[in-house]
Write a protein that holds these residues in place. Structure first.
Motif, PDB file in Angstrom:
ATOM      1  N   ILE A 125       0.879  -1.166   0.000  1.00  0.00           N
ATOM      2  CA  ILE A 125       0.000   0.000   0.000  1.00  0.00           C
ATOM      3  C   ILE A 125       0.913   1.211   0.000  1.00  0.00           C
ATOM      4  O   ILE A 125       1.828   1.309   0.814  1.00  0.00           O
ATOM      5  N   GLY A 126       0.709   2.125  -0.933  1.00  0.00           N
ATOM      6  CA  GLY A 126       1.559   3.305  -1.033  1.00  0.00           C
ATOM      7  C   GLY A 126       2.193   3.384  -2.405  1.00  0.00           C
ATOM      8  O   GLY A 126       1.979   2.554  -3.276  1.00  0.00           O
ATOM      9  N   ALA A 127       3.006   4.396  -2.587  1.00  0.00           N
ATOM     10  CA  ALA A 127       3.640   4.654  -3.882  1.00  0.00           C
ATOM     11  C   ALA A 127       4.864   3.771  -4.059  1.00  0.00           C
ATOM     12  O   ALA A 127       5.517   3.385  -3.102  1.00  0.00           O
ATOM     13  N   LEU A 128       5.174   3.483  -5.305  1.00  0.00           N
ATOM     14  CA  LEU A 128       6.351   2.713  -5.657  1.00  0.00           C
ATOM     15  C   LEU A 128       7.105   3.479  -6.728  1.00  0.00           C
ATOM     16  O   LEU A 128       6.527   3.891  -7.732  1.00  0.00           O
ATOM     17  N   ALA A 129       8.380   3.663  -6.539  1.00  0.00           N
ATOM     18  CA  ALA A 129       9.221   4.321  -7.541  1.00  0.00           C
ATOM     19  C   ALA A 129      10.335   3.361  -7.925  1.00  0.00           C
ATOM     20  O   ALA A 129      10.980   2.768  -7.073  1.00  0.00           O
ATOM     21  N   VAL A 130      10.558   3.206  -9.231  1.00  0.00           N
ATOM     22  CA  VAL A 130      11.623   2.361  -9.746  1.00  0.00           C
ATOM     23  C   VAL A 130      12.653   3.287 -10.376  1.00  0.00           C
ATOM     24  O   VAL A 130      12.321   4.105 -11.223  1.00  0.00           O
ATOM     25  N   ARG A 131      13.905   3.164  -9.959  1.00  0.00           N
ATOM     26  CA  ARG A 131      14.949   4.078 -10.439  1.00  0.00           C
ATOM     27  C   ARG A 131      16.034   3.308 -11.187  1.00  0.00           C
ATOM     28  O   ARG A 131      16.443   2.244 -10.778  1.00  0.00           O
ATOM     29  N   ASP A 132      16.484   3.905 -12.292  1.00  0.00           N
ATOM     30  CA  ASP A 132      17.578   3.342 -13.045  1.00  0.00           C
ATOM     31  C   ASP A 132      18.291   4.494 -13.750  1.00  0.00           C
ATOM     32  O   ASP A 132      17.690   5.270 -14.473  1.00  0.00           O
ATOM     33  N   ASP A 133      19.589   4.624 -13.510  1.00  0.00           N
ATOM     34  CA  ASP A 133      20.387   5.690 -14.113  1.00  0.00           C
ATOM     35  C   ASP A 133      19.851   7.086 -13.843  1.00  0.00           C
ATOM     36  O   ASP A 133      19.843   7.960 -14.713  1.00  0.00           O
ATOM     37  N   GLY A 134      19.331   7.315 -12.658  1.00  0.00           N
ATOM     38  CA  GLY A 134      18.898   8.645 -12.281  1.00  0.00           C
ATOM     39  C   GLY A 134      17.501   9.021 -12.719  1.00  0.00           C
ATOM     40  O   GLY A 134      17.010  10.101 -12.398  1.00  0.00           O
ATOM     41  N   THR A 135      16.834   8.153 -13.484  1.00  0.00           N
ATOM     42  CA  THR A 135      15.454   8.455 -13.884  1.00  0.00           C
ATOM     43  C   THR A 135      14.503   7.721 -12.959  1.00  0.00           C
ATOM     44  O   THR A 135      14.853   6.722 -12.348  1.00  0.00           O
ATOM     45  N   THR A 136      13.299   8.225 -12.841  1.00  0.00           N
ATOM     46  CA  THR A 136      12.320   7.609 -11.971  1.00  0.00           C
ATOM     47  C   THR A 136      11.058   7.282 -12.740  1.00  0.00           C
ATOM     48  O   THR A 136      10.553   8.098 -13.508  1.00  0.00           O
ATOM     49  N   THR A 137      10.571   6.090 -12.547  1.00  0.00           N
ATOM     50  CA  THR A 137       9.289   5.682 -13.090  1.00  0.00           C
ATOM     51  C   THR A 137       8.388   5.359 -11.926  1.00  0.00           C
ATOM     52  O   THR A 137       8.708   4.465 -11.144  1.00  0.00           O
ATOM     53  N   ASN A 138       7.296   6.059 -11.777  1.00  0.00           N
ATOM     54  CA  ASN A 138       6.351   5.786 -10.717  1.00  0.00           C
ATOM     55  C   ASN A 138       5.368   4.717 -11.186  1.00  0.00           C
ATOM     56  O   ASN A 138       4.866   4.772 -12.299  1.00  0.00           O
ATOM     57  N   VAL A 139       5.130   3.736 -10.349  1.00  0.00           N
ATOM     58  CA  VAL A 139       4.209   2.663 -10.652  1.00  0.00           C
ATOM     59  C   VAL A 139       3.031   2.797  -9.722  1.00  0.00           C
ATOM     60  O   VAL A 139       3.199   2.933  -8.514  1.00  0.00           O
ATOM     61  N   THR A 140       1.810   2.768 -10.249  1.00  0.00           N
ATOM     62  CA  THR A 140       0.636   2.880  -9.383  1.00  0.00           C
ATOM     63  C   THR A 140      -0.157   1.605  -9.379  1.00  0.00           C
ATOM     64  O   THR A 140      -0.047   0.777 -10.227  1.00  0.00           O
TER      65      THR A 140
END
Length: 159
Positions: free
Chosen positions: A144-159
């Motif tokens: 429950i809550g936000a998830l952020a996936v990071r690779d090489d300084g970029t962020t992809t938020n997954v909902t």
């Protein structure tokens, strides 16, 4: 030795004059320990083959020269003999080979089989479900809550 504490039949039987700061509690705890330093061996047969420095063991651990390991639980870390910096917590939790480094297994029957890895729980019929922010997960990983996936300084938020 100096600043050593041993309680239990045969605990620290072979402990030599150069051994420092060991705590050995239980029947046969640290039985083979001769010159190791900074060991905490707890339980019957804990570290019976240990000859290394800085091992923290649970019941039945067979560590010989591995250093700076933490094994907690009945038969935890029994496979480890020379691996270093491992954390094995849980009944029958273990490493997949005797020489892993920086490996962590948490939970009953959890087994970690690669260096620099973390395993939560067992597999198969005893596989665990991990919940983040909840008390009763129903799938392998649930949160429950936000998830952020990071690779090489970029962020992809997954909902």
């Amino acid at each position: 030795g100096t600043r050593n504490t041993a309680f239990g039949a045969n605990a620290a039987t072979l402990l030599g004059a150069s051994a420092l700061d060991n705590t050995l509690l239980g029947h046969d705890a640290g039985l083979a320990l001769i010159s190791g330093d900074d060991n905490t061996l707890l339980g019957s047969g804990a570290g019976v083959a240990n000859t290394a420095n800085g091992a923290t063991m649970g019941v039945g651990a067979l560590n010989t020269t591995g250093a700076d390991n933490t094994f907690v639980g009945q038969d935890a870390g029994d496979t480890n003999t020379t691996g270093d910096n491992n954390v094995i917590i849980g009944n029958n939790a273990d490493v997949g080979s005797d020489d892993l480094v920086n490996a962590i297994a948490i939970g009953a029957d959890a087994v970690v089989a690669a260096d620099n890895s973390l395993v939560l729980g067992a597999t198969g019929l005893n596989a665990v479900k991990v919940g983040i922010g909840m008390t009763a997960p129903v799938v392998t990983l649930e949160m429950i809550g936000a998830l952020a996936v990071r690779d090489d300084g970029t962020t992809t938020n997954v909902t």
